[in-house]
Scaffold this active site. Structure first.
Site, PDB file in Angstrom:
ATOM      1  CE  LYS A 107       9.361  37.315 100.636  1.00 15.46           C
ATOM      2  NZ  LYS A 107      10.474  37.008 101.575  1.00 15.46           N
TER       3      LYS A 107
HETATM    4  C1  LIG Z   1      11.082  38.144 102.264  1.00 17.73           C
HETATM    5  C2  LIG Z   1      11.804  37.860 103.544  1.00 17.73           C
HETATM    6  C3  LIG Z   1      12.186  38.889 104.451  1.00 17.73           C
HETATM    7  C4  LIG Z   1      11.963  40.353 104.157  1.00 17.73           C
HETATM    8  O1  LIG Z   1      10.604  40.713 104.178  1.00 17.73           O
HETATM    9  P1  LIG Z   1      10.131  42.098 103.500  1.00 17.73           P
HETATM   10  O2  LIG Z   1       8.662  42.091 103.601  1.00 17.73           O
HETATM   11  O3  LIG Z   1      10.627  42.050 102.086  1.00 17.73           O
HETATM   12  O4  LIG Z   1      10.772  43.189 104.273  1.00 17.73           O
HETATM   13  C5  LIG Z   1      12.782  38.528 105.648  1.00 17.73           C
HETATM   14  N1  LIG Z   1      13.058  37.235 105.937  1.00 17.73           N
HETATM   15  C6  LIG Z   1      12.717  36.230 105.095  1.00 17.73           C
HETATM   16  C7  LIG Z   1      13.062  34.838 105.469  1.00 17.73           C
HETATM   17  C8  LIG Z   1      12.097  36.504 103.872  1.00 17.73           C
HETATM   18  O5  LIG Z   1      11.795  35.481 103.039  1.00 17.73           O
END
Ligand SMILES: *Cc1c(COP(=O)(O)O)cnc(C)c1O
Length: 433
Positions: A107
């Protein structure tokens, strides 16, 4: 370029409005009115470009009409100050490591890009400062806080439930200072979310200060994730492995994989996608039955994927014109229990020496089970295993090396503002800022 709402009950908006508002007036999600295809020559040469160069081309396709070229280039290069290497785990399966950014999770790219784009609009419009409110159960808060750290004109308030996030998570957003304030709420994650929602609805507060959100449905957080897929393809091409490429994405709110589907629409030669879930499998069930039944989420060891009603489902449906057949032609699914996730982490570590985190483990396992002869698989390793230290150490039975970046956070001093869960005291606090 204009942006429309997936609910189609409101007028199209500019990029600036889409970024500042986050959600459309009719509660739909914003979608770009056009998805540009690259010329075949772009894909012929892509292996010769750097991550930043590729990302700039992708960003230009989305945002080039709205943001001046030099500004956009600066935003992209400043966002991508780290690499996302594809690492071989075993024959034909590669891990695209998205965890080399400041908070060691994928993210970071969306958080940093959104912060810089919003910062640009604030400077351009000579707006008074903007205040970002974000409620977190752990990981989103750190990516948003670190993404916005030091960006002029923006102050971030991270609300988190007292005693309910891990120490490592708390240190990543509660030690930063500068324009980041951590607010430790005496309540649950739902209480934190309620405080944020109430703040957005409070007329007096909104007249006093400009408030906005930074959740994952924002186009400026969501679209930059497409960069990963183009760069994955380029790296596979360098290895002579780009034909019949299958990309597997550990999914929760489905923002990351949807950005990949946008890439495919732009001509990126990916044969198919796999959405890997934990026990929260409403999308997997939709693929199998054609029916979508949102549920309450259940807690798992891959907790960033504990989502019972993925917010980006509306974008997937919109992108494919509502056709279940077309969706199922591009995406297949898998879902795993905690027991299967543990087993995958342990066995992969034993057999290959590669240490997966609980989210990446779902992605790896889905490829290991579904890959057909002649295909090459890349799974997105969405977080560093040390972020889930106790879980991972208990599975493999040895210590996990903590990266220096994470250790630096651990040395920081927590500086949170204690807050009760009633809105009146939160509002009084904000009105004094
Ligand atoms: C947010 C997150 C996900 C999921 O991603 P999405 O875009 O919500 O599908 C998977 N793994 C980690 C470590 C995350 O922080």
């Amino acid at each position: 370029m204009k942006y429309y709402s997936t609910n189609k009950q409101t007028a199209d908006v500019t990029l600036e409005e889409a970024v500042v508002k986050g959600l459309a007036g009719d509660k739909g999600l914003f979608m770009p009115c056009e998805i540009k295809r690259f010329l075949p020559s772009f894909y012929d040469e892509i292996q010769n470009l750097s991550f930043q160069e590729i990302a700039y081309c992708v960003a230009d396709a989305f945002f080039g009409e709205d943001v001046p070229a030099d500004t956009l280039k600066h935003i992209v290069y400043d966002t991508l100050s780290f690499d996302v290497p594809a690492v071989k785990v075993r024959e034909n399966i590669y891990s695209l490591e998205l965890f080399h950014g400041p908070t060691l999770a994928f993210k970071d790219v969306g958080g940093r890009f959104m912060a810089r784009l919003l910062g640009y609009y604030i400077r351009k419009e000579g707006k008074k400062s903007v205040n970002v409110l974000v409620a977190t159960s752990g990981d989103t808060g750190s990516a948003v806080a670190n993404g916005f750290l030091g960006v002029d004109g923006i102050h971030v308030y991270v609300l988190y439930p007292k005693g309910k996030v891990s120490e490592i998570q708390e240190k990543q957003f509660a030690t930063l200072g500068q324009n980041i304030t951590a607010i430790e709420v005496d309540g649950t994650f739902d209480d934190c979310q309620a405080l944020v929602k109430n703040a957005f609805m409070d007329k007096e507060l909104n007249e006093y200060m400009q408030l906005t959100s930074a959740n994952s449905i924002n186009v400026a957080r969501f679209l930059p994730q497409a960069f990963y897929y183009f760069y994955a393809y380029a790296q596979m091409k360098r290895l002579g492995k780009a034909d019949n490429l299958v990309i597997c994405v550990p999914s929760g709110n489905f923002g990351n994989i949807t950005a990949g589907l946008f890439g495919k629409r732009m001509g990126l030669p990916v044969k198919r996608f796999i959405a890997a879930n934990n026990r929260n499998d409403v999308f997997f069930q939709y693929l199998k039955t054609g029916e979508y039944h949102p549920k309450a989420s259940v807690a798992t060891i891959a907790n960033a994927m504990d989502v019972g009603d993925p917010s980006n489902f509306a974008r997937v449906i919109d992108l494919y014109g509502g056709s279940h057949d077309s969706i199922a032609a591009d995406i297949s699914g898998e879902a795993y229990t905690d027991e299967q996730i543990r087993e995958t982490i342990q066995r992969t570590y034993e057999e290959t020496g590669y240490l997966l985190d609980p989210h990446g483990a779902c992605g790896y396992r889905a490829l290991a089970e579904d890959l057909k002869p002649g295909e090459t698989g890349v799974f997105l390793e969405t977080a560093h295993p040390a972020k889930f230290l106790h879980t991972v150490e208990s599975i493999i039975g040895t210590d996990v090396k903590i990266p220096e970046k994470l250790q630096a956070f651990m040395r920081g001093v927590k500086q949170s503002v204690p807050m009760s869960k009633d809105f009146a005291s939160f509002k009084t606090y904000l009105m004094k800022q």
